[in-house]
Write an enzyme that holds these catalytic residues in place. Sequence first.
Site, PDB file in Angstrom:
ATOM      1  N   GLY A  46      30.727  31.304  38.366  1.00 58.08           N
ATOM      2  CA  GLY A  46      30.681  32.594  37.697  1.00 58.08           C
ATOM      3  C   GLY A  46      32.094  33.138  37.557  1.00 58.08           C
ATOM      4  N   GLN A  51      38.672  39.349  36.454  1.00 56.09           N
ATOM      5  CA  GLN A  51      39.354  38.197  37.066  1.00 56.09           C
ATOM      6  C   GLN A  51      40.331  37.517  36.108  1.00 56.09           C
ATOM      7  OE1 GLN A  51      35.468  36.495  38.671  1.00 56.09           O
ATOM      8  NE2 GLN A  51      36.889  35.901  40.293  1.00 56.09           N
ATOM      9  N   CYS A  88      34.887  32.936  45.996  1.00 61.62           N
ATOM     10  CA  CYS A  88      35.331  33.682  44.820  1.00 61.62           C
ATOM     11  C   CYS A  88      36.588  33.012  44.278  1.00 61.62           C
ATOM     12  CB  CYS A  88      35.643  35.121  45.218  1.00 61.62           C
ATOM     13  SG  CYS A  88      36.273  36.128  43.866  1.00 61.62           S
ATOM     14  N   LEU A  89      36.653  32.833  42.966  1.00 63.72           N
ATOM     15  CA  LEU A  89      37.823  32.169  42.367  1.00 63.72           C
ATOM     16  C   LEU A  89      39.104  32.981  42.572  1.00 63.72           C
ATOM     17  CD1 LEU A  89      36.175  30.895  39.069  1.00 63.72           C
ATOM     18  CD2 LEU A  89      36.911  29.500  41.006  1.00 63.72           C
ATOM     19  N   HIS A 130      27.406  39.101  42.658  1.00 62.40           N
ATOM     20  CA  HIS A 130      28.849  38.930  42.913  1.00 62.40           C
ATOM     21  C   HIS A 130      29.664  39.390  41.689  1.00 62.40           C
ATOM     22  CE1 HIS A 130      32.318  36.482  44.649  1.00 62.40           C
ATOM     23  NE2 HIS A 130      32.713  36.680  43.410  1.00 62.40           N
ATOM     24  N   GLU A 131      29.239  38.960  40.509  1.00 66.71           N
ATOM     25  CA  GLU A 131      30.010  39.289  39.296  1.00 66.71           C
ATOM     26  C   GLU A 131      29.880  40.772  38.948  1.00 66.71           C
ATOM     27  OE1 GLU A 131      32.001  37.105  38.757  1.00 66.71           O
ATOM     28  OE2 GLU A 131      30.972  35.340  39.523  1.00 66.71           O
ATOM     29  N   HIS A 134      32.297  42.659  40.873  1.00 68.74           N
ATOM     30  CA  HIS A 134      33.651  42.605  40.300  1.00 68.74           C
ATOM     31  C   HIS A 134      33.863  43.724  39.278  1.00 68.74           C
ATOM     32  CE1 HIS A 134      35.799  39.186  41.912  1.00 68.74           C
ATOM     33  NE2 HIS A 134      34.805  38.339  41.665  1.00 68.74           N
TER      34      HIS A 134
HETATM   35 ZN    ZN Z   1      34.534  36.491  42.470  1.00 72.87          ZN
END
Ligand code: ZN
Length: 186
Positions: A46, A51, A88-89, A130-131, A134
Site C-alpha cells: 500500500g 508518502q 511501512c515504506l 494504515h493508509e 497516513h
Molecule cells: Zn505506511
Amino acid sequence: MSIMPIRLFGDPVLLTPASEAKDFDKELRNLVRDLTETMLDAPGAGLAAPQIGVALRVFVWDVDEELGHLINPSLDLSDEIQDGEEGCLSFPELRYETRRALRVVAKGWNMYGDPVSIEGSELLARAIQHETDHLDGILFIDRLAPENRKLAMKEIRESDWFGMAQGSGSDPQVRVSPHSLYGKSL
Ligand code: ZN
C-alpha cells in the site's frame, strides 16, 4: 507515469493531515498511477499520497494480487480486532505487531469520480486502515503498544536511514533496502 521517491520518517509531510481531493481530473489520475507504480516498484502492499510528498487524501494498495485505489475515504471499522506484523515504506525494515480492526468498510471515490465502497478483512482491512492513517498524519508507530513503540523509536534512531529525511523538503531521497525480509510494507 513515474516512480517517485518515498518520503521517510522525519519528513514533515508525513505528519501533515492531507486535504480532500476536489478535482477528479487528469492530474489526479496521474497521481493514482504514480502511487501505484511507486508501490509496485518498492514493492509494497500500500502507499498513500503523503508518502510521495502529495498532501491529498488518496491511497493505493496491492493486496492478494489485486490493485486498488481510494480517494477521500471514510472508514467504518469492525469491533473485532486483529493483531499482526505491520511495516511501512516510510520506515525501511521496521516491522512491529500492530493492532487493527479485523474488517473495514471504506467509502470514497475512484479516480473517475464514481462513488465506491470497499469491504475488506485481514490484510486488506489492515492496509486500508494504515493508509487512511497516513492521510491524517498518523503513522503506524503511533498505533503500537507503548513498549513496542519504545523499541521502534530505538530501532529508528539506530537505523542507516534515520536523519536522511530531516528537513529534506523536496530533496531527492535515497531509499535504503526497500525489500523487506519478512513481507511487504505499507
Ligand atoms: Zn505506511
